[in-house]
Scaffold this motif. Structure first.
Motif, short mmCIF file in Angstrom:
data_model
loop_
_atom_site.label_atom_id
_atom_site.label_comp_id
_atom_site.label_asym_id
_atom_site.label_seq_id
_atom_site.Cartn_x
_atom_site.Cartn_y
_atom_site.Cartn_z
N ALA A 37 48.89 42.08 28.58
CA ALA A 37 49.36 41.50 30.22
C ALA A 37 48.49 41.56 30.61
CB ALA A 37 49.79 42.26 30.43
N LEU A 38 47.75 40.47 30.40
CA LEU A 38 46.11 40.35 31.12
C LEU A 38 46.48 40.84 32.60
CD1 LEU A 38 45.82 36.74 29.79
CD2 LEU A 38 44.97 38.89 28.56
N ARG A 39 46.89 40.81 33.08
CA ARG A 39 47.15 41.36 34.63
C ARG A 39 48.34 41.98 35.08
NH1 ARG A 39 45.16 35.59 38.11
NH2 ARG A 39 43.67 34.99 36.23
N PRO A 40 48.16 42.94 36.03
CA PRO A 40 49.25 43.83 36.55
C PRO A 40 50.82 42.82 37.01
CG PRO A 40 47.67 44.49 37.84
CD PRO A 40 46.85 43.03 36.80
N PRO A 41 51.57 43.53 37.02
CA PRO A 41 52.37 42.73 37.68
C PRO A 41 52.29 42.45 39.38
CG PRO A 41 53.75 45.11 37.40
CD PRO A 41 52.16 44.65 36.47
N SER A 42 52.61 41.74 40.12
CA SER A 42 52.30 41.21 41.70
C SER A 42 53.62 41.64 42.29
CB SER A 42 51.64 40.16 42.37
OG SER A 42 51.86 38.76 41.09
N ASP A 43 54.67 41.06 41.87
CA ASP A 43 56.57 40.73 42.29
C ASP A 43 56.50 42.93 43.00
OD1 ASP A 43 56.17 38.28 41.08
OD2 ASP A 43 57.13 39.33 40.21
N THR A 44 57.46 41.99 44.43
CA THR A 44 57.89 43.13 43.97
C THR A 44 58.88 44.00 44.14
OG1 THR A 44 59.08 42.18 46.51
CG2 THR A 44 56.52 43.89 46.58
N HIS A 45 60.00 42.68 43.32
CA HIS A 45 61.38 42.82 42.85
C HIS A 45 61.05 42.76 41.34
CE1 HIS A 45 61.92 42.89 47.08
NE2 HIS A 45 63.04 43.08 47.07
N PHE A 46 62.51 43.09 41.06
CA PHE A 46 61.88 42.50 39.31
C PHE A 46 64.06 42.85 38.95
CE2 PHE A 46 58.07 45.37 40.05
CZ PHE A 46 57.25 44.63 39.55
N GLN A 47 63.44 42.02 37.66
CA GLN A 47 65.52 42.11 36.88
C GLN A 47 65.81 43.75 36.69
OE1 GLN A 47 66.58 39.65 37.92
NE2 GLN A 47 66.08 37.48 38.30
N ASN A 48 66.64 44.19 36.63
CA ASN A 48 67.06 45.17 36.06
C ASN A 48 67.23 45.09 33.92
OD1 ASN A 48 69.23 43.18 35.86
ND2 ASN A 48 70.43 44.15 36.81
N ILE A 49 67.45 43.70 33.31
CA ILE A 49 67.18 43.73 32.04
C ILE A 49 65.61 44.48 31.21
CG2 ILE A 49 69.10 42.03 31.20
CD1 ILE A 49 66.32 39.78 31.40
N ILE A 50 64.49 44.00 32.87
CA ILE A 50 63.03 44.81 31.67
C ILE A 50 63.79 46.67 31.64
CG2 ILE A 50 61.05 45.46 32.74
CD1 ILE A 50 61.08 43.07 35.46
N SER A 51 64.38 46.95 31.56
CA SER A 51 64.36 48.44 31.85
C SER A 51 64.87 48.66 30.20
CB SER A 51 65.28 49.17 32.50
OG SER A 51 66.84 48.32 32.71
N GLN A 52 65.80 47.11 29.43
CA GLN A 52 65.80 47.20 27.83
C GLN A 52 65.30 47.15 27.40
OE1 GLN A 52 69.34 44.68 27.79
NE2 GLN A 52 70.24 45.33 30.53
N VAL A 53 63.84 46.58 27.53
CA VAL A 53 62.49 46.38 26.34
C VAL A 53 62.29 47.30 26.04
CG1 VAL A 53 60.25 45.47 26.65
CG2 VAL A 53 62.65 44.29 27.67
N ARG A 54 62.24 47.86 24.45
CA ARG A 54 61.76 48.73 24.24
C ARG A 54 60.24 48.94 23.51
NH1 ARG A 54 66.05 48.17 21.24
NH2 ARG A 54 64.69 47.53 19.48
N SER A 55 59.47 47.42 23.27
CA SER A 55 57.97 47.21 23.18
C SER A 55 57.30 48.04 24.09
CB SER A 55 57.92 45.44 22.64
OG SER A 55 58.78 45.04 22.65
N PRO A 56 55.54 48.33 23.77
CA PRO A 56 55.26 49.13 24.38
C PRO A 56 54.64 47.53 25.45
CG PRO A 56 54.61 48.63 22.43
CD PRO A 56 55.69 48.24 21.93
N VAL A 57 53.36 48.09 26.10
CA VAL A 57 53.35 47.32 27.05
C VAL A 57 51.35 47.14 27.65
CG1 VAL A 57 52.86 46.21 29.27
CG2 VAL A 57 55.11 46.69 28.15
#
Length: 416
Positions: free
Chosen positions: A37-57
């Motif tokens: 990721a070139l930039r950090p997240p800027s949103d205040t809300h996130f979708q719950n499926i993000i927690s299922q991702v295992r790949s390192p960021v």
């Protein structure tokens, strides 16, 4: 072993569930992924499926203070010293790095800096392929990193990165030409790119964004209350001011309805003012962003999904919004517009209803038709679900994409 580096401007992003769905499907198939990721997240809300991702960021970081000071003997590092230190670190792991820098001529300094960081990280982590989403800054960085390292890259072009007035012809042409393959999300996009870039875009592939249909169970819309729902960012291209005008027409016709708008964005104050001016406060509610599972429940309670998308004044428009596909999969019939690839999934009279953009009268007529005709809702929803199952399955579509990750890069001999 294949290790794919996913290059994104920001990760995660609330509105980009298609990226998360894609990564999850790759992981289920056993693909090794590193997210950059070139930039950090800027949103205040996130979708719950993000927690299922295992790949390192991996987030881009400035070189550590010691590295900068050692390189430049500087007690007060500046942007220039960070930039120089990153180039020197890249040179330690990339053969002939300095000579390869000539390909960065004309690029912004921030793009070169991020590309050097990505190139170094990709080499150290054994990345064998780079894939970016959107043909804008993420692809600019992936393209340069590819030139520096010889690692092939692909990218998926969506909508704003194709149609917005800021898109530079020569820049996009370079990205199309240098990529191993380019993917786009609709036949409309494919035809546009091939017409606009007749030489560079000949190898482009159309792969629809897919859905995990196991998470989207169909429910018949036969007996639903007269509820209209719309989901999306509150920005011009979503056409929500047109929807509000259409609701005013429904009110004038004494049509029984309620309307919920899910999302947030820059136009929220203007839209709320429009609702107040038209005295629709008891008919329309803007309820803000919601987690994905909540959105699915709200959509499946509605009689009709309104997607009155328009082409913005700056050329920006939607490609084939994931939320529209999700609504169809859940059994909620859709009214949308003839913008970009939308008629490829909302086929008028077959899988939904299409109206001209910027036309509240016709939008109101079609909304009322679905609100009051249960048999039509059922017919359209069944046929639409069948289309989604045949063309938009995430596991089939990502399998095609993985095949592109292993193809030989065009012109790789001259760039490695």
């Amino acid at each position: 072993m294949t290790i794919v580096g996913y290059v994104l401007k920001r990760y995660p992003r609330y509105s980009e569930t298609f990226v998360v769905n894609e990564i999850l499907a790759h992981e289920a198939a056993g693909l090794n992924i590193e997210i950059f990721a070139l930039r950090p997240p800027s949103d205040t809300h996130f979708q719950n499926i993000i927690s299922q991702v295992r790949s390192p960021v991996n987030y881009i970081k400035k070189p550590i203070q010691g590295r900068v000071s050692e390189s430049l003997n500087s007690l007060a590092p500046t942007a220039a010293s960070y930039f120089w230190a990153e180039l020197q670190e890249a040179n330690k792991v990339i053969p002939d790095f300095w000579s390869k820098l000539t390909v960065a001529e004309g690029e912004q300094a921030s793009t070169v800096y991020q590309a050097a960081w990505l190139a170094r990280e990709a080499k150290l982590k054994g990345i064998t392929h780079l894939h970016a989403h959107f043909g804008s800054v993420a692809t600019s960085v992936a393209r340069l990193a590819s030139h520096f390292t010889g690692i092939p890259y692909t990218f998926t072009a969506h909508a704003k990165d194709i149609f917005h007035e800021s898109v530079e012809f020569a820049d996009m042409e370079r990205k199309l030409q240098d990529a191993a393959t380019v993917v786009t999300v609709s036949d409309y996009n494919l035809n546009y790119l091939q017409k606009t870039y007749p030489t560079a875009a000949q190898q482009i592939k159309r792969i629809y964004n897919g859905l995990d249909l196991r998470q989207l169970q169909y429910s018949s819309p036969a007996n639903r209350p007269p509820l209209i729902i719309s989901v999306g960012r509150l920005v011009e291209k979503k056409g929500l001011s047109i929807l509000i005008d259409a609701c005013a027409i429904l009110k004038q016709r004494n049509c029984e309805f309620q309307c919920q708008i899910v999302g947030t964005g820059s136009l929220e104050p203007a839209l709320k003012q429009q609702i107040q001016d038209l005295e629709l406060q008891s008919f329309i509610e803007i309820i803000g962003p919601r987690p994905q599972n909540d959105v699915f429940q709200l959509v499946q309670q509605a009689a009709v999904f309104a997607a009155p998308y328009v082409i913005g004044k700056d050329g920006n428009r939607d490609g084939l919004p994931t939320v529209l596909l999700e609504a169809i999969a859940l059994g909620t019939p859709c009214v949308s517009t003839d913008v970009t690839g939308i008629p490829e999934v909302v086929r008028h009279g077959e899988t939904g209803l299409i109206v001209p953009q910027h036309h509240p009268e016709k939008l109101a007529f079609s909304l009322q038709e679905l609100l009051t005709d249960s048999a039509l809702r059922v017919k359209l929803s069944i046929q639409a679900r069948q289309l989604i199952e045949s063309e938009f399955d995430i596991y089939r579509n990502t399998a095609v994409l993985r095949g592109l990750f292993t193809q030989r890069r065009r012109g790789s001999e001259s760039k490695s």
